[in-house]
Design a protein around this motif. Sequence first.
Motif, PDB file in Angstrom:
ATOM      1  N   THR A  42       0.831  -1.203   0.000  1.00  0.00           N
ATOM      2  CA  THR A  42       0.000   0.000   0.000  1.00  0.00           C
ATOM      3  C   THR A  42       0.868   1.257   0.000  1.00  0.00           C
ATOM      4  N   PRO A  43       0.837   2.046  -1.087  1.00  0.00           N
ATOM      5  CA  PRO A  43       1.531   3.338  -1.107  1.00  0.00           C
ATOM      6  C   PRO A  43       0.755   4.363  -0.275  1.00  0.00           C
ATOM      7  N   LEU A  44       1.463   5.154   0.528  1.00  0.00           N
ATOM      8  CA  LEU A  44       0.822   6.076   1.460  1.00  0.00           C
ATOM      9  C   LEU A  44       1.370   7.499   1.353  1.00  0.00           C
ATOM     10  N   ASP A  45       0.540   8.466   1.752  1.00  0.00           N
ATOM     11  CA  ASP A  45       0.997   9.851   1.841  1.00  0.00           C
ATOM     12  C   ASP A  45       1.369  10.163   3.300  1.00  0.00           C
ATOM     13  N   GLU A  46       1.682  11.430   3.591  1.00  0.00           N
ATOM     14  CA  GLU A  46       2.127  11.826   4.932  1.00  0.00           C
ATOM     15  C   GLU A  46       1.116  11.505   6.024  1.00  0.00           C
ATOM     16  N   GLN A  47      -0.164  11.561   5.703  1.00  0.00           N
ATOM     17  CA  GLN A  47      -1.207  11.298   6.688  1.00  0.00           C
ATOM     18  C   GLN A  47      -1.555   9.809   6.800  1.00  0.00           C
ATOM     19  N   GLY A  48      -0.890   8.966   6.041  1.00  0.00           N
ATOM     20  CA  GLY A  48      -1.183   7.541   6.054  1.00  0.00           C
ATOM     21  C   GLY A  48      -2.338   7.149   5.158  1.00  0.00           C
ATOM     22  N   ASP A  49      -2.744   8.076   4.269  1.00  0.00           N
ATOM     23  CA  ASP A  49      -3.821   7.789   3.331  1.00  0.00           C
ATOM     24  C   ASP A  49      -3.269   7.138   2.065  1.00  0.00           C
ATOM     25  N   LEU A  50      -4.094   6.304   1.457  1.00  0.00           N
ATOM     26  CA  LEU A  50      -3.732   5.586   0.236  1.00  0.00           C
ATOM     27  C   LEU A  50      -3.445   6.542  -0.909  1.00  0.00           C
ATOM     28  N   VAL A  51      -2.372   6.252  -1.661  1.00  0.00           N
ATOM     29  CA  VAL A  51      -2.044   6.973  -2.889  1.00  0.00           C
ATOM     30  C   VAL A  51      -2.060   5.950  -4.013  1.00  0.00           C
ATOM     31  N   LYS A  52      -2.945   6.142  -4.992  1.00  0.00           N
ATOM     32  CA  LYS A  52      -3.021   5.194  -6.108  1.00  0.00           C
ATOM     33  C   LYS A  52      -1.922   5.543  -7.102  1.00  0.00           C
ATOM     34  N   ILE A  53      -0.875   4.729  -7.081  1.00  0.00           N
ATOM     35  CA  ILE A  53       0.290   4.963  -7.929  1.00  0.00           C
ATOM     36  C   ILE A  53       0.941   3.622  -8.232  1.00  0.00           C
ATOM     37  N   ALA A  54       1.549   3.540  -9.378  1.00  0.00           N
ATOM     38  CA  ALA A  54       2.307   2.349  -9.748  1.00  0.00           C
ATOM     39  C   ALA A  54       3.741   2.776 -10.022  1.00  0.00           C
ATOM     40  N   GLY A  55       4.626   1.833  -9.967  1.00  0.00           N
ATOM     41  CA  GLY A  55       6.033   2.059 -10.258  1.00  0.00           C
ATOM     42  C   GLY A  55       6.686   0.700 -10.336  1.00  0.00           C
ATOM     43  N   GLU A  56       7.996   0.682 -10.424  1.00  0.00           N
ATOM     44  CA  GLU A  56       8.696  -0.602 -10.404  1.00  0.00           C
ATOM     45  C   GLU A  56       8.637  -1.148  -8.987  1.00  0.00           C
ATOM     46  N   VAL A  57       8.159  -2.396  -8.849  1.00  0.00           N
ATOM     47  CA  VAL A  57       8.014  -3.019  -7.544  1.00  0.00           C
ATOM     48  C   VAL A  57       8.943  -4.222  -7.467  1.00  0.00           C
ATOM     49  N   GLU A  58       9.652  -4.302  -6.357  1.00  0.00           N
ATOM     50  CA  GLU A  58      10.535  -5.425  -6.083  1.00  0.00           C
ATOM     51  C   GLU A  58      10.138  -5.996  -4.730  1.00  0.00           C
ATOM     52  N   ILE A  59       9.944  -7.315  -4.668  1.00  0.00           N
ATOM     53  CA  ILE A  59       9.565  -7.979  -3.422  1.00  0.00           C
ATOM     54  C   ILE A  59      10.555  -9.111  -3.162  1.00  0.00           C
TER      55      ILE A  59
END
Length: 136
Positions: free
Chosen positions: A41-58
């Motif tokens: 889950t990508p988050l902003d400063e307030q801990g709210d969800l940010v819908k964004i994609a990028g390169e993901v490594e797990i």
Amino acid sequence: PLPEQTAAIARLTGLKINTLLSGGKDRDGQPGDDVLVTLVTPLDEQGDLVKIAGEVEIEAFDLSRNGDDKRVGHWTYSPEQSAQAWHSGFVGAGLQFELPWQILPSPGELLVHARLRTADGRQFDTSTPLKVNPPL
């Protein structure tokens, strides 16, 4: 990046792995988890969800393994692949991946590390333990 991507990138300040929707999952009805499911889950400063994609490594690490190499899985997704992995549900939303075992871990906990690289070159990381029960 496009203007709508720039706004989301600017808001992004961190990542979290949703532990309610992540962990081992049995797909075939036979005893044991067949895959590792991870909801990042990508988050902003307030801990709210940010819908964004990028390169993901797990990466997944079995800390109970003997020796120095404890990594049991490593998966990488392009920005296009991660955009297709977007999941939005009642309990949580984010980038959801079903990760097939690369090396069968021991039952118990895995340390799962996720990394998101944005179009502007920033990198966000998070780690959390997840419960798994792979087939014996």
